[in-house]
Scaffold this active site. Structure first.
Site, mmCIF file in Angstrom:
data_model
loop_
_atom_site.group_PDB
_atom_site.id
_atom_site.type_symbol
_atom_site.label_atom_id
_atom_site.label_comp_id
_atom_site.label_asym_id
_atom_site.label_seq_id
_atom_site.Cartn_x
_atom_site.Cartn_y
_atom_site.Cartn_z
ATOM 1 N N HIS A 59 0.828 -1.210 0.000
ATOM 2 C CA HIS A 59 0.000 0.000 0.000
ATOM 3 C C HIS A 59 0.861 1.257 0.000
ATOM 4 O O HIS A 59 1.267 1.753 1.050
ATOM 5 C CB HIS A 59 -0.887 -0.021 1.260
ATOM 6 C CG HIS A 59 -1.974 0.994 1.265
ATOM 7 N ND1 HIS A 59 -3.198 0.750 1.844
ATOM 8 C CD2 HIS A 59 -2.048 2.268 0.800
ATOM 9 C CE1 HIS A 59 -3.971 1.819 1.722
ATOM 10 N NE2 HIS A 59 -3.277 2.759 1.088
ATOM 11 N N HIS A 61 1.408 5.243 -2.227
ATOM 12 C CA HIS A 61 0.889 6.221 -3.180
ATOM 13 C C HIS A 61 2.074 6.902 -3.848
ATOM 14 O O HIS A 61 2.865 7.576 -3.173
ATOM 15 C CB HIS A 61 0.008 7.251 -2.477
ATOM 16 C CG HIS A 61 -1.194 6.650 -1.814
ATOM 17 N ND1 HIS A 61 -2.388 6.459 -2.475
ATOM 18 C CD2 HIS A 61 -1.381 6.165 -0.559
ATOM 19 C CE1 HIS A 61 -3.261 5.894 -1.650
ATOM 20 N NE2 HIS A 61 -2.671 5.708 -0.487
ATOM 21 N N ARG A 63 1.670 8.974 -6.646
ATOM 22 C CA ARG A 63 1.187 10.273 -7.143
ATOM 23 C C ARG A 63 1.489 10.535 -8.619
ATOM 24 O O ARG A 63 1.327 11.674 -9.080
ATOM 25 C CB ARG A 63 1.796 11.416 -6.320
ATOM 26 C CG ARG A 63 1.687 11.278 -4.808
ATOM 27 C CD ARG A 63 0.275 11.202 -4.329
ATOM 28 N NE ARG A 63 0.158 11.388 -2.888
ATOM 29 C CZ ARG A 63 -0.900 11.055 -2.170
ATOM 30 N NH1 ARG A 63 -1.958 10.502 -2.773
ATOM 31 N NH2 ARG A 63 -0.946 11.270 -0.877
ATOM 32 N N ASN A 93 -4.979 6.099 -7.119
ATOM 33 C CA ASN A 93 -5.547 7.453 -7.061
ATOM 34 C C ASN A 93 -4.579 8.472 -7.653
ATOM 35 O O ASN A 93 -3.986 9.310 -6.976
ATOM 36 C CB ASN A 93 -5.972 7.833 -5.643
ATOM 37 C CG ASN A 93 -4.873 7.690 -4.611
ATOM 38 O OD1 ASN A 93 -3.883 6.997 -4.820
ATOM 39 N ND2 ASN A 93 -5.050 8.354 -3.485
ATOM 40 N N HIS A 231 -5.565 -0.433 5.949
ATOM 41 C CA HIS A 231 -5.275 0.426 7.109
ATOM 42 C C HIS A 231 -6.340 0.374 8.228
ATOM 43 O O HIS A 231 -6.980 1.380 8.552
ATOM 44 C CB HIS A 231 -5.032 1.870 6.674
ATOM 45 C CG HIS A 231 -5.970 2.425 5.641
ATOM 46 N ND1 HIS A 231 -7.341 2.365 5.742
ATOM 47 C CD2 HIS A 231 -5.723 3.070 4.481
ATOM 48 C CE1 HIS A 231 -7.892 2.949 4.702
ATOM 49 N NE2 HIS A 231 -6.925 3.385 3.916
ATOM 50 N N ASN A 277 -5.858 9.488 6.980
ATOM 51 C CA ASN A 277 -7.184 8.890 6.858
ATOM 52 C C ASN A 277 -7.057 7.386 6.664
ATOM 53 O O ASN A 277 -6.475 6.967 5.664
ATOM 54 C CB ASN A 277 -7.917 9.515 5.662
ATOM 55 C CG ASN A 277 -9.358 9.066 5.569
ATOM 56 O OD1 ASN A 277 -9.936 8.625 6.551
ATOM 57 N ND2 ASN A 277 -9.941 9.179 4.387
ATOM 58 N N ASP A 304 0.967 2.674 3.769
ATOM 59 C CA ASP A 304 0.103 3.751 3.276
ATOM 60 C C ASP A 304 0.919 5.024 3.063
ATOM 61 O O ASP A 304 0.482 6.129 3.385
ATOM 62 C CB ASP A 304 -1.064 4.010 4.227
ATOM 63 C CG ASP A 304 -2.163 4.869 3.597
ATOM 64 O OD1 ASP A 304 -2.097 5.132 2.376
ATOM 65 O OD2 ASP A 304 -3.087 5.274 4.324
ATOM 66 N N HIS A 308 2.812 14.478 0.428
ATOM 67 C CA HIS A 308 2.216 15.738 -0.010
ATOM 68 C C HIS A 308 3.297 16.810 0.000
ATOM 69 O O HIS A 308 4.360 16.629 0.593
ATOM 70 C CB HIS A 308 1.058 16.146 0.914
ATOM 71 C CG HIS A 308 -0.105 15.222 0.887
ATOM 72 N ND1 HIS A 308 -0.958 15.119 -0.194
ATOM 73 C CD2 HIS A 308 -0.566 14.326 1.800
ATOM 74 C CE1 HIS A 308 -1.897 14.220 0.059
ATOM 75 N NE2 HIS A 308 -1.680 13.725 1.263
ATOM 76 N N GLY A 323 -2.684 12.258 5.006
ATOM 77 C CA GLY A 323 -1.627 11.348 4.599
ATOM 78 C C GLY A 323 -0.257 11.743 5.113
ATOM 79 O O GLY A 323 0.052 12.930 5.273
#
Length: 427
Positions: A59, A61, A63, A93, A231, A277, A304, A308, A323
């Site tokens: 898991h 991200h 981006r 995502n 999560h 989240n 996760d 950012h 996040g």
């Protein structure tokens, strides 16, 4: 073909810690044993260090495409390598959403070309990750998708969720669900309770997670369909998953390092590096997650990793996106808090299992074990010397990490992927 010898380390030989050398020949592990010697070999003295299978993360991200100010395939995979991960699974995502066989094939090709580690790609569950039609499950699997997930959003329609469970089951592809009931959120930014009251912000009740989890467990039981929970954050969720497993529901689950180690009481103020989240919960919830790992209710740990920009996170709890980053601090933070204690909460072998063999087994990945003849995906950790985490050392573009300033043990010294050195401490 080049040969590499890791000499004198403590090798995690799939559950047994042994003093041994490890020989890499090309992309494979040639031998594990004592006093190994080969001509024309590059040697690394890893005496006093832990040598183990590269970690596996179900898991993350990345981006990329669409949000590359936050992260790219290159920087995200470099962050994974710095954390000792050699296989990661990228959530969908991004923009455009990989929701078709063609887009999955494109992402697989980019991941392979630009990644420093093995990157497996998720498809979304529904087109464009929004309410509506489910994807072509068989098609995205054939194109190379490792699983399907709408992570970042819960599926609000029970009918869509049931259709997805049946479709993923028929295609034989894992479905990983972000459980979140939107109608119960009411603008909450951290978990409801004393800390939210103290900071004067709206809270998120645990039922945002548990109400949708209850629905999904009932649907998974009805469909007899495999279902993986992303999560997990509450004690109630752990109890529900435990009961579902006992009833024969084919459910698996992951917990994150931050939900295991941090509670809402640790939030120091209006600091969005503690906003994620699902949100941080209570100390009792942290303890329940660890208990769930120890008794097998929770199957593995996943980061996760969610980078950012600094500007986004500077907007505070009410304005910043959810996040935190996790790839680079996952092992060290867990090792320091759980294993390197006078009264350990788990063993080193258990922790490594939750971070390597267990997730690899769940998603049927060729990873997570050290075997002669097997892939030379290897991490080497320094367990003896502490290191204070600083924001400027991250390989990730994201600096949104609550462990900055913490002294951690278990820093990655070397990471090898297919026998190639992709990370060396400090480089």
């Amino acid at each position: 073909m080049s040969k590499t010898l890791l000499r004198g380390g403590t090798v995690n030989l799939n559950g047994d810690l042994v003093k041994a050398d490890l020989l890499i020949d090309g992309t494979k592990i040639a031998a594990i044993g004592t006093n190994l010697a080969e001509p024309d070999t590059t040697e690394y003295d890893v005496s006093g260090m832990l040598v183990t299978a590269g970690l596996v993360d179900l898991h993350v991200h990345l981006r990329d495409p669409g949000q590359t100010a936050k992260e790219t395939i290159k920087t995200g995979s470099a962050a994974a390598a710095r954390g000792g991960f050699t296989t990661i699974c990228a959530m969908p995502n991004v923009d455009p959403v990989p929701d078709s066989p063609a887009r999955i094939a494109e992402m697989v090709a980019r991941n392979n070309a630009e990644g420093l580690v093995h990157i497996k790609q998720y498809s979304s569950i529904t087109h464009n990750r929004t309410a509506g039609a489910t994807v072509d499950f068989a098609g995205v699997k054939a194109a190379g998708a490792v699983g399907v997930s709408n992570d970042g959003n819960g599926i609000q329609s029970a009918d869509t969720m049931l259709e997805a469970l049946l479709g993923a089951k028929a295609a034989g592809i894992p479905l990983a669900e972000h459980v979140e009931e939107d109608s119960l959120k009411h603008g909450g930014v951290i978990s409801a309770g004393a800390k939210a009251d103290e900071l004067g912000v709206k809270g998120l009740i645990p039922a945002v997670e548990t109400s949708q989890l209850a629905r999904d467990l009932a649907l998974a039981q009805s469909a007899d369909a495999p279902y993986h929970v992303c999560h997990v954050s509450t004690a109630t969720s752990v109890n529900m998953i435990r009961a579902a497993k006992a009833a024969g529901v084919p459910v698996t689950a992951e917990a994150t390092p931050h939900h295991l180690l941090l509670s809402d009481s640790d939030i120091p103020g209006d600091d969005a590096n503690y906003k994620m989240n699902p949100p941080l919960r209570t100390r009792k919830d942290c303890a329940a997650l660890l208990e769930g790992l120890l008794d097998g209710t929770i199957d593995c740990i996943a980061t996760d990793h969610a980078p950012h920009t600094d500007a986004e996170k500077a907007q505070g709890l009410c304005g910043a996106p959810n996040g935190i980053t996790g790839s680079e601090t996952a092992f060290a933070s867990l090792y320091t808090a759980f294993v390197r204690q006078d009264q350990p909460k788990c063993t080193l072998i258990q922790l490594l299992h939750w971070l390597s063999a267990a997730p690899a087994t769940l998603f049927k990945l060729n990873a997570g074990k050290l075997l002669p003849g097997g892939a030379a995906d290897i991490a080497v950790f320094d367990l003896e010397h502490g290191h204070t985490v600083t924001a400027d050392e991250f390989a990730s573009k994201g600096h949104n990490n609550p462990f900055i300033g913490h002294k951690l043990y278990g820093e990655t010294v070397y990471t090898f992927v297919d026998g190639q050195l992709v990370y060396h401490e400090g480089n």
